[in-house]
Design a protein around this motif. Structure first.
Motif, PDB file in Angstrom:
ATOM      1  N   GLY A 117       0.838  -1.181   0.000  1.00  0.00           N
ATOM      2  CA  GLY A 117       0.000   0.000   0.000  1.00  0.00           C
ATOM      3  C   GLY A 117       0.880   1.240   0.000  1.00  0.00           C
ATOM      4  N   ASP A 167      -6.897   1.699  -5.189  1.00  0.00           N
ATOM      5  CA  ASP A 167      -7.593   1.390  -3.941  1.00  0.00           C
ATOM      6  C   ASP A 167      -6.646   0.982  -2.825  1.00  0.00           C
ATOM      7  OD1 ASP A 167      -6.871  -1.140  -4.763  1.00  0.00           O
ATOM      8  OD2 ASP A 167      -8.890  -1.976  -4.710  1.00  0.00           O
ATOM      9  N   GLN A 168      -5.334   0.931  -3.120  1.00  0.00           N
ATOM     10  CA  GLN A 168      -4.335   0.686  -2.086  1.00  0.00           C
ATOM     11  C   GLN A 168      -3.508   1.940  -1.797  1.00  0.00           C
ATOM     12  OE1 GLN A 168      -3.712  -1.949  -0.063  1.00  0.00           O
ATOM     13  NE2 GLN A 168      -5.602  -2.831  -0.837  1.00  0.00           N
ATOM     14  N   ALA A 170      -3.629   5.856  -0.038  1.00  0.00           N
ATOM     15  CA  ALA A 170      -4.295   6.842   0.812  1.00  0.00           C
ATOM     16  C   ALA A 170      -3.547   8.164   0.699  1.00  0.00           C
ATOM     17  CB  ALA A 170      -4.331   6.384   2.261  1.00  0.00           C
ATOM     18  N   HIS A 191      -8.153   6.657  -1.781  1.00  0.00           N
ATOM     19  CA  HIS A 191      -8.756   7.085  -0.514  1.00  0.00           C
ATOM     20  C   HIS A 191      -8.156   8.441  -0.149  1.00  0.00           C
ATOM     21  CE1 HIS A 191     -10.238   2.968  -0.036  1.00  0.00           C
ATOM     22  NE2 HIS A 191      -9.022   2.573  -0.360  1.00  0.00           N
ATOM     23  N   GLN A 209      -7.794   5.339   9.846  1.00  0.00           N
ATOM     24  CA  GLN A 209      -8.586   4.893   8.699  1.00  0.00           C
ATOM     25  C   GLN A 209      -7.713   4.754   7.461  1.00  0.00           C
ATOM     26  OE1 GLN A 209     -12.060   7.241   7.785  1.00  0.00           O
ATOM     27  NE2 GLN A 209     -12.577   5.996   5.999  1.00  0.00           N
ATOM     28  N   ALA A 210      -6.794   5.703   7.246  1.00  0.00           N
ATOM     29  CA  ALA A 210      -5.917   5.628   6.075  1.00  0.00           C
ATOM     30  C   ALA A 210      -5.086   4.353   6.095  1.00  0.00           C
ATOM     31  CB  ALA A 210      -5.007   6.858   6.032  1.00  0.00           C
ATOM     32  N   SER A 212      -5.755   1.584   7.676  1.00  0.00           N
ATOM     33  CA  SER A 212      -6.659   0.446   7.488  1.00  0.00           C
ATOM     34  C   SER A 212      -7.037   0.266   6.024  1.00  0.00           C
ATOM     35  CB  SER A 212      -7.919   0.647   8.336  1.00  0.00           C
ATOM     36  OG  SER A 212      -8.851  -0.378   8.098  1.00  0.00           O
ATOM     37  N   CYS A 213      -7.295   1.359   5.328  1.00  0.00           N
ATOM     38  CA  CYS A 213      -7.744   1.290   3.928  1.00  0.00           C
ATOM     39  C   CYS A 213      -6.711   0.639   3.016  1.00  0.00           C
ATOM     40  CB  CYS A 213      -8.037   2.696   3.401  1.00  0.00           C
ATOM     41  SG  CYS A 213      -9.569   3.422   3.994  1.00  0.00           S
ATOM     42  N   ILE A 214      -5.429   0.825   3.325  1.00  0.00           N
ATOM     43  CA  ILE A 214      -4.394   0.356   2.401  1.00  0.00           C
ATOM     44  C   ILE A 214      -3.644  -0.868   2.926  1.00  0.00           C
ATOM     45  CG2 ILE A 214      -4.153   2.588   1.284  1.00  0.00           C
ATOM     46  CD1 ILE A 214      -1.522   1.452   3.766  1.00  0.00           C
ATOM     47  N   SER A 215      -4.169  -1.480   3.968  1.00  0.00           N
ATOM     48  CA  SER A 215      -3.458  -2.595   4.587  1.00  0.00           C
ATOM     49  C   SER A 215      -4.025  -3.962   4.237  1.00  0.00           C
ATOM     50  CB  SER A 215      -3.461  -2.424   6.116  1.00  0.00           C
ATOM     51  OG  SER A 215      -2.706  -1.294   6.493  1.00  0.00           O
ATOM     52  N   HIS A 216      -5.067  -4.033   3.414  1.00  0.00           N
ATOM     53  CA  HIS A 216      -5.668  -5.319   3.080  1.00  0.00           C
ATOM     54  C   HIS A 216      -4.877  -5.995   1.963  1.00  0.00           C
ATOM     55  CE1 HIS A 216      -9.043  -4.373   5.640  1.00  0.00           C
ATOM     56  NE2 HIS A 216      -9.207  -3.218   5.009  1.00  0.00           N
TER      57      HIS A 216
END
Length: 299
Positions: A117, A167-168, A170, A191, A209-210, A212-216
């Motif tokens: 990410g 989508d990865q 932020a 994001h 949140q940032a 979290s958004c890019i850690s999947h």
């Protein structure tokens, strides 16, 4: 804990204002290497990536929408290779800039062979392309190129396009956008967390949140920190200052949360301009933030 590899990139060809080529020296002058070592990290300084200067005839190029395309691409390609080698050797690359065009090389090298990410902390989105740029300055195109938009020399440095899927990514603390850049960003899938979000929700909530958004489904993340994200009253030595930036403590909190999350795999710190600075204060702040990202804590 990763061993740290320092790399300087004294490039200012991507910017519209001279001086950020001295940023790596200004940050090293603060005792950066020794201060990182004092945190318990093994650290080695690999010197600077060779970078042409305007004074020595760096070719401007024929397209005013892509100023200094060829030398910037060559520097970024060399940087990407060096960063990839550091990663293969188990090191965490720390890249000192230089203007933000270098992130095309640092991120591309760090993501080779793995899925990262990207956290882009900046007053600007750097999301222009040759079709939308008002200046032709490539440091304003680097995030777009990493997400797959722009000239193919710049989008392909990672060996795949995009280097990082939108989508990865932020984008944090943005507050100054060009009109066409704004429209592109809205539909990009990135994001985006503006200064409005930070004002309303606070830095802690936004950064959590940032991250979290890019850690999947990734192998960690690269952080790209542009010092113009900080209010120019605190960080005057930047090439493109914009009023209304984040505070000293908000900047440190962002870096502390990155360290606590444990996913940092590479970091670049860019746009320190000693010509415009006061007593090297911006370079000192940049180094303090690096230390926070690498685990320095108050208690």
């Amino acid at each position: 804990m990763y061993p740290i590899a320092l790399l300087g990139v004294p490039i200012d060809l991507g910017a519209g204002r001279r001086g950020v080529d001295m940023g790596p020296s200004a940050m090293r002058y603060t005792g950066l290497q020794a201060r990182i070592a004092a945190l318990g990290h093994d650290v080695c300084d690999l010197g600077n990536v060779p970078t042409p200067m305007i004074e020595t005839g760096a070719p401007l190029g024929d397209d005013p929408r892509l100023r200094y395309l060829d030398p910037i691409w060559r520097v970024c390609a060399e940087l990407a290779d060096r960063v990839a080698t550091c990663v293969q050797q188990g090191q965490l690359p720390l890249i000192l800039g230089g203007d933000h065009s270098l992130a095309m090389g640092s991120v591309s090298g760090s993501t080779r062979g793995r899925q990262l990410g990207l956290i882009w902390i900046d007053a600007h989105a750097d999301f222009n392309t040759p079709e939308t740029t008002p200046s032709g300055n490539i440091h304003g195109m680097s995030l777009a190129a990493l997400s797959g938009r722009g000239h193919p020399l710049l989008t392909g440095l990672a060996g795949r396009v995009p280097a990082i899927p939108p989508d990865q990514i932020a984008l944090v603390a943005v507050r100054d956008l060009d009109p066409l850049e704004r429209e592109a960003l809205r539909t990009s899938g990135i994001h985006t967390f503006t200064m409005h979000d930070i004002d309303r929700r606070g830095m802690a909530a936004v950064m959590e949140q940032a991250i979290s958004c890019i850690s999947h489904a990734t192998d960690g993340y690269h952080v790209s920190l542009d010092l113009d994200v900080i209010d120019p009253k605190i960080a005057p030595g930047v090439g493109t200052p914009v009023l209304g930036g984040i505070s000293y403590r908000e900047a440190h909190l962002a870096m502390e949360l990155i360290a606590q999350a444990g996913g940092l795999r590479s970091l670049d710190v860019v746009e320190v301009n000693p010509i415009l600075d006061i007593h090297n204060a911006t370079a000192e702040l940049a180094v303090e933030l690096v230390l926070s990202a690498l685990g320095k804590r108050i208690l």
